[in-house]
Design an enzyme around this catalytic site. Structure first.
Site, PDB file in Angstrom:
ATOM      1  N   ASP A   1       0.867  -0.832  -0.046  1.00 21.56           N
ATOM      2  CA  ASP A   1      -0.138   0.335   0.210  1.00 21.56           C
ATOM      3  C   ASP A   1       0.994   1.234  -0.131  1.00 21.56           C
ATOM      4  OD1 ASP A   1      -3.482   0.852   0.944  1.00 21.56           O
ATOM      5  OD2 ASP A   1      -2.068   2.465   0.945  1.00 21.56           O
ATOM      6  N   ILE A   2       0.274   2.283  -0.468  1.00 21.41           N
ATOM      7  CA  ILE A   2       0.967   3.467  -0.694  1.00 21.41           C
ATOM      8  C   ILE A   2       1.165   3.968   0.031  1.00 21.41           C
ATOM      9  CG2 ILE A   2      -0.052   5.376  -1.949  1.00 21.41           C
ATOM     10  CD1 ILE A   2       1.391   6.099  -4.402  1.00 21.41           C
TER      11      ILE A   2
ATOM     12  N   HIS B   1     -10.239  -5.084  -3.270  1.00 24.62           N
ATOM     13  CA  HIS B   1      -9.258  -5.716  -3.066  1.00 24.62           C
ATOM     14  C   HIS B   1      -9.095  -6.228  -1.682  1.00 24.62           C
ATOM     15  CE1 HIS B   1     -10.071  -1.360  -2.543  1.00 24.62           C
ATOM     16  NE2 HIS B   1      -9.603  -1.284  -1.493  1.00 24.62           N
ATOM     17  N   MET B   2      -7.910  -6.340  -0.731  1.00 26.46           N
ATOM     18  CA  MET B   2      -8.416  -7.020   0.238  1.00 26.46           C
ATOM     19  C   MET B   2      -6.787  -6.392   1.179  1.00 26.46           C
ATOM     20  SD  MET B   2      -9.508  -9.969   2.269  1.00 26.46           S
ATOM     21  CE  MET B   2      -9.510 -11.358   1.201  1.00 26.46           C
ATOM     22  N   HIS B   3      -7.226  -5.858   2.115  1.00 25.38           N
ATOM     23  CA  HIS B   3      -5.903  -4.993   3.176  1.00 25.38           C
ATOM     24  C   HIS B   3      -5.315  -6.658   4.139  1.00 25.38           C
ATOM     25  CE1 HIS B   3      -6.842  -0.247   2.269  1.00 25.38           C
ATOM     26  NE2 HIS B   3      -8.017  -1.415   1.859  1.00 25.38           N
TER      27      HIS B   3
ATOM     28  N   ASN C   1     -13.377  -2.748   2.628  1.00 21.76           N
ATOM     29  CA  ASN C   1     -14.255  -1.725   2.355  1.00 21.76           C
ATOM     30  C   ASN C   1     -14.483  -2.437   0.801  1.00 21.76           C
ATOM     31  OD1 ASN C   1     -13.089  -1.076   4.171  1.00 21.76           O
ATOM     32  ND2 ASN C   1     -11.468   0.093   3.524  1.00 21.76           N
TER      33      ASN C   1
ATOM     34  N   VAL D   1     -10.899   2.741  -3.747  1.00 22.80           N
ATOM     35  CA  VAL D   1     -10.478   2.230  -5.168  1.00 22.80           C
ATOM     36  C   VAL D   1     -11.176   0.855  -5.180  1.00 22.80           C
ATOM     37  CG1 VAL D   1      -8.343   1.545  -6.736  1.00 22.80           C
ATOM     38  CG2 VAL D   1      -7.897   3.359  -4.456  1.00 22.80           C
TER      39      VAL D   1
HETATM   40  P1  5GP Z   1      -9.682   1.637  -0.114  1.00 21.37           P
HETATM   41  O1  5GP Z   1      -9.699   2.960   0.826  1.00 21.37           O
HETATM   42  O2  5GP Z   1     -10.104   1.209  -1.012  1.00 21.37           O
HETATM   43  O3  5GP Z   1     -10.404   0.396   0.900  1.00 21.37           O
HETATM   44  O4  5GP Z   1      -7.707   1.524   0.208  1.00 21.37           O
HETATM   45  C1  5GP Z   1      -7.606   1.497  -0.898  1.00 21.37           C
HETATM   46  C2  5GP Z   1      -5.777   1.735  -0.817  1.00 21.37           C
HETATM   47  O5  5GP Z   1      -4.898   2.077  -2.034  1.00 21.37           O
HETATM   48  C3  5GP Z   1      -5.462   2.408   0.461  1.00 21.37           C
HETATM   49  O6  5GP Z   1      -5.287   2.226   1.717  1.00 21.37           O
HETATM   50  C4  5GP Z   1      -5.013   3.563  -0.642  1.00 21.37           C
HETATM   51  O7  5GP Z   1      -3.372   3.859  -0.108  1.00 21.37           O
HETATM   52  C5  5GP Z   1      -4.434   2.903  -1.480  1.00 21.37           C
HETATM   53  N1  5GP Z   1      -3.586   3.556  -2.501  1.00 21.37           N
HETATM   54  C6  5GP Z   1      -4.231   4.131  -3.120  1.00 21.37           C
HETATM   55  N2  5GP Z   1      -3.452   4.345  -4.780  1.00 21.37           N
HETATM   56  C7  5GP Z   1      -2.375   3.557  -4.716  1.00 21.37           C
HETATM   57  C8  5GP Z   1      -1.432   4.047  -5.474  1.00 21.37           C
HETATM   58  O8  5GP Z   1      -1.029   4.195  -6.266  1.00 21.37           O
HETATM   59  N3  5GP Z   1      -0.244   2.583  -5.407  1.00 21.37           N
HETATM   60  C9  5GP Z   1      -0.550   1.803  -4.211  1.00 21.37           C
HETATM   61  N4  5GP Z   1       0.291   1.586  -3.677  1.00 21.37           N
HETATM   62  N5  5GP Z   1      -1.521   2.003  -3.310  1.00 21.37           N
HETATM   63  C10 5GP Z   1      -2.748   2.995  -3.545  1.00 21.37           C
END
Ligand code: 5GP
Ligand code: ZN
Length: 116
Positions: free
Chosen positions: A32-33, A102-104, A89, A98
């Site tokens: 994660d970024i 995806h799974m964190h 989420n 996003v």
């Molecule tokens: P969500 O909030 O949709 O559950 O998780 C999206 C995740 O994607 C966030 O934790 C965010 O930090 C990560 N993310 C957003 N943009 C990028 C990116 O360009 N590269 C990577 N590696 N992670 C990203």
């Protein structure tokens, strides 16, 4: 099957860079970024699925595969014994930002509080 406007499709296709830690025919896992804990990986299917709201029965086997990949990645990161969490989420109230399923995978330090 890729969505031209989808960030994670672009990561899967390697059109934009990421720190990929694992990939196979079905999924890609990358850092994660903006990590919220020391180990914060995202495991995504190669196929574009916007969210759990869009998952079809045929695609549902992906979730079991993601869980098995998570187990192996947790072991590789040496957090299998200390503990880890998988989070998905779905939609605005859950904070999904996003819209590519995806799974964190989270671990490496005690996590503050229990959500459930
Ligand atoms: P969500 O909030 O949709 O559950 O998780 C999206 C995740 O994607 C966030 O934790 C965010 O930090 C990560 N993310 C957003 N943009 C990028 C990116 O360009 N590269 C990577 N590696 N992670 C990203
Ligand atoms: Zn996508």
């Amino acid at each position: 099957m890729a969505d031209a406007n989808c960030l994670f499709c672009k990561i899967v296709e390697k059109q934009i860079p990421s720190s990929i830690v694992y990939e196979d025919d079905h999924v890609v896992a990358f850092k994660d970024i903006s990590p919220q804990v020391p180990v914060h990986l995202l495991i995504v299917p190669r196929v574009h699925i916007a969210s759990l709201n869009d998952l079809t029965p045929v695609q549902s086997t992906l979730l079991g595969h993601i869980a098995l990949v998570a187990k192996e990645l947790a072991k590789t990161a040496e957090i299998d014994e200390s503990g880890w969490r998988l989070v998905m989420n779905c939609g605005p109230h859950a904070g999904q930002t996003v819209f590519h399923l995806h799974m964190h995978l989270l671990g490496g330090a005690p996590m503050a509080g229990k959500m459930v």
